[in-house]
Design an enzyme around this catalytic site. Sequence first.
Site, mmCIF file in Angstrom:
data_model
loop_
_atom_site.group_PDB
_atom_site.id
_atom_site.type_symbol
_atom_site.label_atom_id
_atom_site.label_comp_id
_atom_site.label_asym_id
_atom_site.label_seq_id
_atom_site.Cartn_x
_atom_site.Cartn_y
_atom_site.Cartn_z
ATOM 1 N N GLY A 46 0.837 -1.187 0.000
ATOM 2 C CA GLY A 46 0.000 0.000 0.000
ATOM 3 C C GLY A 46 0.876 1.241 0.000
ATOM 4 O O GLY A 46 2.040 1.186 0.399
ATOM 5 N N GLN A 51 2.785 9.970 1.488
ATOM 6 C CA GLN A 51 4.087 9.315 1.568
ATOM 7 C C GLN A 51 5.007 9.721 0.422
ATOM 8 O O GLN A 51 6.217 9.585 0.532
ATOM 9 C CB GLN A 51 3.933 7.796 1.596
ATOM 10 C CG GLN A 51 3.304 7.286 2.877
ATOM 11 C CD GLN A 51 3.197 5.797 2.870
ATOM 12 O OE1 GLN A 51 2.240 5.231 2.363
ATOM 13 N NE2 GLN A 51 4.218 5.146 3.422
ATOM 14 N N HIS A 141 -3.987 0.955 7.819
ATOM 15 C CA HIS A 141 -2.662 1.567 7.793
ATOM 16 C C HIS A 141 -2.635 2.720 6.780
ATOM 17 O O HIS A 141 -2.183 3.829 7.105
ATOM 18 C CB HIS A 141 -1.636 0.493 7.419
ATOM 19 C CG HIS A 141 -0.235 0.970 7.379
ATOM 20 N ND1 HIS A 141 0.691 0.614 8.333
ATOM 21 C CD2 HIS A 141 0.436 1.765 6.493
ATOM 22 C CE1 HIS A 141 1.856 1.172 8.040
ATOM 23 N NE2 HIS A 141 1.718 1.873 6.929
ATOM 24 N N GLU A 142 -3.124 2.467 5.569
ATOM 25 C CA GLU A 142 -3.099 3.516 4.534
ATOM 26 C C GLU A 142 -4.059 4.649 4.873
ATOM 27 O O GLU A 142 -3.743 5.823 4.655
ATOM 28 C CB GLU A 142 -3.404 2.918 3.158
ATOM 29 C CG GLU A 142 -2.405 1.872 2.694
ATOM 30 C CD GLU A 142 -0.941 2.291 2.810
ATOM 31 O OE1 GLU A 142 -0.619 3.485 2.616
ATOM 32 O OE2 GLU A 142 -0.114 1.411 3.106
ATOM 33 N N HIS A 145 -2.514 7.142 7.187
ATOM 34 C CA HIS A 145 -1.618 8.106 6.527
ATOM 35 C C HIS A 145 -2.377 9.349 6.072
ATOM 36 O O HIS A 145 -1.837 10.458 6.114
ATOM 37 C CB HIS A 145 -0.921 7.473 5.316
ATOM 38 C CG HIS A 145 0.272 6.654 5.650
ATOM 39 N ND1 HIS A 145 1.396 7.184 6.253
ATOM 40 C CD2 HIS A 145 0.536 5.344 5.443
ATOM 41 C CE1 HIS A 145 2.296 6.234 6.410
ATOM 42 N NE2 HIS A 145 1.798 5.099 5.936
#
Length: 188
Positions: A46, A51, A141-142, A145
């Site tokens: 991912g 990022q 998790h993504e 972000h």
Amino acid sequence: MAVLPIRIMGDPVLHSPASPVEAISDEIRELVADMFETMDAAPGVGLAAPQVGVPLRIFTYSYPDDDGNPWRGVIINPALWMRPAEPGEPDPDEESEGCLSFPGERFPLRRSEEVLVTGIGLDGEPVRIQVDGWRARIMQHEFDHLDGVLYVDRLGDGDWKTVQKIVRKRGWGRPGEAWTPGIDDLEA
């Protein structure tokens, strides 16, 4: 397409909420293509736009489905619903995560076992994904972000102290720190 530099913990874009995508343009399509290229080169499962230094609510993912077939996609302006995580300490063998923005390390983190993610795809059509287990971990998790949260921000005190030692030792924690898959000798 291009492999983009991946920002490392400490860069402000990773620690601020991302903005919604207002329109799906050629620029957004090119960004998503570059994100897939970067994610594959890292390699990762991912990658969120912050990022790669772009503060927009976009993430890509790639993982095998239940039959082992690759399942890849992008979600723009996602919303996330999840069941509460089971109480207790995470199992280091079953619940550890890594992150392209904190490369080379893994820490155990308890996450929800099941999630529903909705948003839109590159074609502007609605996307709805309901997954569990490891795939649910990827989505959470993504999504984190996009809210300016790294998984290491969710760790308990003992692991957080270890994270801080790693940051100091590697000279991270500053704006502009990044690594480029295929060029720099770092891995997630």
